[in-house]
Enzyme design. Structure first.
Site, short mmCIF file in Angstrom:
data_model
loop_
_atom_site.label_atom_id
_atom_site.label_comp_id
_atom_site.label_asym_id
_atom_site.label_seq_id
_atom_site.Cartn_x
_atom_site.Cartn_y
_atom_site.Cartn_z
N ASP A 14 19.82 -11.66 -12.76
CA ASP A 14 21.09 -11.03 -13.11
C ASP A 14 22.02 -11.29 -11.92
O ASP A 14 21.56 -11.61 -10.82
CB ASP A 14 20.87 -9.52 -13.30
N ASP A 16 25.58 -9.43 -11.09
CA ASP A 16 26.29 -8.29 -10.48
C ASP A 16 25.30 -7.23 -10.02
O ASP A 16 24.57 -6.66 -10.83
CB ASP A 16 27.26 -7.67 -11.50
N GLY A 60 25.37 -3.52 -17.13
CA GLY A 60 24.54 -4.63 -17.60
C GLY A 60 24.86 -5.14 -18.98
O GLY A 60 24.39 -6.21 -19.39
N ARG A 63 30.90 -6.76 -22.17
CA ARG A 63 32.08 -5.90 -22.01
C ARG A 63 32.37 -5.04 -23.25
O ARG A 63 32.54 -3.82 -23.15
CB ARG A 63 33.29 -6.76 -21.67
N SER A 138 28.27 -10.87 -17.85
CA SER A 138 29.68 -10.98 -17.44
C SER A 138 30.29 -12.32 -17.82
O SER A 138 29.73 -13.39 -17.54
CB SER A 138 29.80 -10.78 -15.93
N ASN A 140 32.78 -13.29 -16.33
CA ASN A 140 33.35 -13.78 -15.07
C ASN A 140 32.29 -14.46 -14.18
O ASN A 140 32.55 -14.73 -13.00
CB ASN A 140 33.96 -12.60 -14.30
N ASP A 196 19.25 -5.06 -11.82
CA ASP A 196 19.58 -3.77 -11.20
C ASP A 196 19.98 -2.73 -12.24
O ASP A 196 20.18 -1.56 -11.90
CB ASP A 196 20.74 -3.92 -10.20
O1 LIG Z 1 33.63 -7.67 -18.06
P1 LIG Z 1 32.71 -8.76 -17.70
O2 LIG Z 1 33.03 -9.42 -16.39
O3 LIG Z 1 32.54 -9.75 -18.81
O4 LIG Z 1 31.30 -8.11 -17.43
C1 LIG Z 1 30.54 -7.40 -18.39
C2 LIG Z 1 29.44 -6.61 -17.68
O5 LIG Z 1 28.71 -7.51 -16.86
C3 LIG Z 1 27.60 -6.95 -16.18
O6 LIG Z 1 27.02 -7.93 -15.38
C4 LIG Z 1 28.02 -5.78 -15.33
O7 LIG Z 1 26.85 -5.14 -14.87
C5 LIG Z 1 28.85 -4.78 -16.13
O8 LIG Z 1 29.37 -3.79 -15.30
C6 LIG Z 1 29.99 -5.50 -16.80
O9 LIG Z 1 30.71 -4.56 -17.56
#
Ligand SMILES: O=P(O)(O)OC[C@H]1O[C@@H](O)[C@H](O)[C@@H](O)[C@@H]1O
Length: 243
Positions: A14, A16, A60, A63, A138, A140, A196
């Site tokens: 993972d 973040d 985790g 979104r 994520s 991102n 995590d």
């Molecule tokens: O909004 P993003 O960047 O697509 O991420 C979605 C989720 O990604 C996860 O990795 C994070 O733990 C979450 O907190 C987050 O909301």
């Protein structure tokens, strides 16, 4: 090797909170967005978004699932809307986009911190010939791997963008980790999951992976164990010391 059972050939990380100190950045952006939304809806006496809410309903998960699951816990249902909804739209996409704007602004302002133990672990895993895939909800992920230079250690990625494009179910379903193992040509029992989030270790357990490492940065070791971690560490450097 590196604190893992001998049968393990593949690491599924993972991102973040495991490799980068971005779980806290996500948590902060979620809180700002939800508190702003709840205050506008319920007035000054609104019930704020808590750390417990984040861990239970949002952490985790992809979104949109995070938005839906938290709102459902407060008996609120919003229409999905569409991906190009502005941050002021009262839809699942609108609220998610509002949070994403805050997150990206914060990353642009302050950059991203990498956990040194994790960077070292990635480097050693590469030197020792273990396969290395990032599995994150994520969207991102690519940006974070690029700005930190961590992309040099990573062989493949299943992330929020992949999940949407390939219609893969997010954590706590095991599907994203299964897709990560497949990308490396490994069976689940040859792969270790590093997570995590409680939703993430639960995904590791549900997919019958060879080993699940819970990474506890916020004092929720018991939760991680209860939900599927075989072992809980506070930092990956502890695994390096095990040899
Ligand atoms: O909004 P993003 O960047 O697509 O991420 C979605 C989720 O990604 C996860 O990795 C994070 O733990 C979450 O907190 C987050 O909301």
């Amino acid at each position: 090797m590196l604190g893992l059972p001998d049968s393990i050939t593949t690491c599924l990380f993972d991102l973040d909170g495991v490799i980068t100190d971005t779980a806290s950045v996500h948590r902060k952006a979620w809180k700002q967005m939800f508190d702003e939304y709840l205050e506008a809806k319920d007035g000054k006496g609104f019930q704020p978004f808590t750390e417990g809410d984040y861990n239970k309903y949002v952490d985790g998960k992809p979104r949109q699932d995070g938005v839906r699951d938290f709102l459902a816990s407060r008996d609120i249902q919003l229409p999905d809307g569409s991906p190009d909804d502005g941050g002021d739209a009262e839809t699942v996409w609108g609220l998610g986009n509002r949070k994403n704007t805050r997150l990206q602004a914060e990353i642009e302002r302050n950059g991203v911190e990498v956990y040194e133990g994790s960077r070292r672990y990635l480097q050693l895993a590469q030197e020792k010939g273990l396969r290395r895939i990032v599995v994150s909800s994520s969207a991102n992920t690519q940006m974070v791997l690029q700005v930190t230079g961590l992309d040099r250690y990573i062989e493949g990625r299943i992330d929020g963008v992949t999940l949407a494009e390939q219609h893969i179910k997010g954590k706590p379903a095991p599907d994203s980790f299964l897709a990560g193992a497949k990308l490396a040509g490994a069976s689940p029992d040859q792969a270790v999951v590093f997570e995590d989030a409680t939703s993430g270790v639960a995904a590791g357990r549900a997919g019958n992976f060879g080993f699940v490492v819970g990474v506890d940065r916020v004092g929720h070791a018991d939760e991680l164990k209860r939900n599927g971690a075989d072992l809980v560490v506070q930092d990956l450097s502890e695994l390096i010391q095990k040899g």
